[in-house]
Design a protein around this motif. Structure first.
Motif, PDB file in Angstrom:
ATOM      1  N   PRO A 283       0.847  -1.198   0.000  1.00  0.00           N
ATOM      2  CA  PRO A 283       0.000   0.000   0.000  1.00  0.00           C
ATOM      3  C   PRO A 283       0.880   1.244   0.000  1.00  0.00           C
ATOM      4  O   PRO A 283       1.917   1.288   0.668  1.00  0.00           O
ATOM      5  N   ALA A 284       0.458   2.263  -0.759  1.00  0.00           N
ATOM      6  CA  ALA A 284       1.340   3.407  -0.989  1.00  0.00           C
ATOM      7  C   ALA A 284       0.957   4.651  -0.205  1.00  0.00           C
ATOM      8  O   ALA A 284       1.800   5.515   0.011  1.00  0.00           O
TER       9      ALA A 284
ATOM     10  N   PRO B 148       5.395   9.337  -1.552  1.00  0.00           N
ATOM     11  CA  PRO B 148       6.505   9.044  -2.467  1.00  0.00           C
ATOM     12  C   PRO B 148       6.073   8.369  -3.762  1.00  0.00           C
ATOM     13  O   PRO B 148       6.572   8.707  -4.843  1.00  0.00           O
ATOM     14  N   ALA B 149       5.151   7.422  -3.686  1.00  0.00           N
ATOM     15  CA  ALA B 149       4.718   6.724  -4.897  1.00  0.00           C
ATOM     16  C   ALA B 149       3.971   7.657  -5.836  1.00  0.00           C
ATOM     17  O   ALA B 149       4.101   7.549  -7.070  1.00  0.00           O
TER      18      ALA B 149
ATOM     19  N   VAL C 101       9.442   3.811  -1.733  1.00  0.00           N
ATOM     20  CA  VAL C 101       8.288   4.260  -2.498  1.00  0.00           C
ATOM     21  C   VAL C 101       6.981   3.785  -1.859  1.00  0.00           C
ATOM     22  O   VAL C 101       5.954   4.468  -1.942  1.00  0.00           O
ATOM     23  N   HIS C 102       7.017   2.638  -1.228  1.00  0.00           N
ATOM     24  CA  HIS C 102       5.858   2.094  -0.509  1.00  0.00           C
ATOM     25  C   HIS C 102       6.291   1.880   0.948  1.00  0.00           C
ATOM     26  O   HIS C 102       6.595   0.748   1.351  1.00  0.00           O
ATOM     27  N   PRO C 103       6.337   2.930   1.733  1.00  0.00           N
ATOM     28  CA  PRO C 103       6.941   2.846   3.075  1.00  0.00           C
ATOM     29  C   PRO C 103       6.227   1.857   3.992  1.00  0.00           C
ATOM     30  O   PRO C 103       4.992   1.738   3.974  1.00  0.00           O
TER      31      PRO C 103
ATOM     32  N   ALA D  54       1.890   0.743   5.483  1.00  0.00           N
ATOM     33  CA  ALA D  54       1.293  -0.565   5.769  1.00  0.00           C
ATOM     34  C   ALA D  54       0.897  -0.664   7.242  1.00  0.00           C
ATOM     35  O   ALA D  54      -0.158  -1.238   7.571  1.00  0.00           O
ATOM     36  N   GLU D  55       1.691  -0.098   8.105  1.00  0.00           N
ATOM     37  CA  GLU D  55       1.366  -0.121   9.535  1.00  0.00           C
ATOM     38  C   GLU D  55       0.149   0.749   9.842  1.00  0.00           C
ATOM     39  O   GLU D  55      -0.646   0.412  10.735  1.00  0.00           O
ATOM     40  N   GLN D  56      -0.025   1.861   9.116  1.00  0.00           N
ATOM     41  CA  GLN D  56      -1.249   2.655   9.259  1.00  0.00           C
ATOM     42  C   GLN D  56      -2.474   1.849   8.881  1.00  0.00           C
ATOM     43  O   GLN D  56      -3.504   1.893   9.568  1.00  0.00           O
ATOM     44  N   TRP D  57      -2.388   1.159   7.751  1.00  0.00           N
ATOM     45  CA  TRP D  57      -3.500   0.299   7.341  1.00  0.00           C
ATOM     46  C   TRP D  57      -3.770  -0.753   8.420  1.00  0.00           C
ATOM     47  O   TRP D  57      -4.925  -0.978   8.792  1.00  0.00           O
ATOM     48  N   LEU D  58      -2.729  -1.387   8.909  1.00  0.00           N
ATOM     49  CA  LEU D  58      -2.881  -2.431   9.915  1.00  0.00           C
ATOM     50  C   LEU D  58      -3.581  -1.899  11.160  1.00  0.00           C
ATOM     51  O   LEU D  58      -4.483  -2.542  11.708  1.00  0.00           O
TER      52      LEU D  58
END
Length: 226
Positions: free
Chosen positions: A93-94, A103-104, A181-183, A187-191
């Motif tokens: 996830p970007a 960045p992406a 580009v995909h920090p 992903a941790e925010q989504w989690l």
């Protein structure tokens, strides 16, 4: 665990200016090893991604997923149609919500400008390793649509935190710890926002040796909460 009878196919969408070839290289093997079938649409734009998911729904809940932009669309589709979705696979996830200065998004906009002004060959000339090889393979397949696809992605929206909080199906997230580009933080925010999710990590170096590392990470995360 979600059975293949509850979810007969996993529909996985490509990332920005990527394609179904990359999706198959990352997901077909891991899914087959766990007894699942992969559908990798040949869709290119955001609208085509949504349409591909609509077309695959036949009244039975789907497991949907994607890479980067494809993951954004899959999660938004799942949030929009909760009764149609049995689960989500999220790879790289970007961003969350509007693209802003992610960045992406900046990379996609810069690539569009470079392709538009100097041509495709110049745009990929400085990209080394397997990522560069992947761009040189996939980008020509877009033809005259490449610049528009890059610009659309740069301005597209990922799910907002509220959408993610309302997504109650199991979600498996895969991220690379060495991908600027995909920090990993995205992903941790989504989690943190998703009620029923797990995160597994890999590296860009691992993907260089075996694209399936990305699919295995996402599927392992998904199966751990399904």
């Amino acid at each position: 665990m979600t059975s293949r009878y509850a979810a007969p196919a996993f529909v996985v969408l490509p990332g920005t200016a990527s394609d179904e070839v990359f999706v198959r290289s990352a997901f077909a093997g891991p899914l087959a090893a766990s007894g699942f079938d992969l559908v990798a649409p040949r869709s290119r734009s955001v609208a085509e991604h949504f349409a591909a998911l609509d077309a695959r729904w036949d009244g039975k809940p789907l497991v949907v997923g994607g890479v980067s932009l494809g993951a954004h669309v899959a999660a938004r589709w799942a949030a929009r149609y909760p009764s149609r979705c049995a689960g989500v696979l999220v790879a790289l996830p970007a961003w969350v919500g509007p693209a802003g200065s992610a960045p992406a998004a900046l990379a996609a906009a810069a690539s569009a400008a470079l392709v538009d002004s100097e041509g495709l060959a110049a745009a990929v000339a400085g990209v080394d390793g397997w990522v560069g090889a992947e761009l040189r393979r996939a980008w020509p397949r877009y033809g005259s649509r490449l610049v528009d696809a890059l610009r659309e992605a740069a301005g597209s929206a990922a799910p907002a935190l509220g959408e993610l909080r309302g997504l109650t199906v199991p979600v498996g997230i895969a991220a690379c710890t060495d991908d600027p580009v995909h920090p990993l933080g995205v992903a941790e925010q989504w989690l943190d926002a998703l009620p029923r999710a797990a995160l597994r990590t890999t590296t860009l170096d691992a993907l260089g040796a075996d694209r399936g590392a990305l699919g295995r990470a996402a599927l392992d995360a998904y199966l751990s909460v399904a």
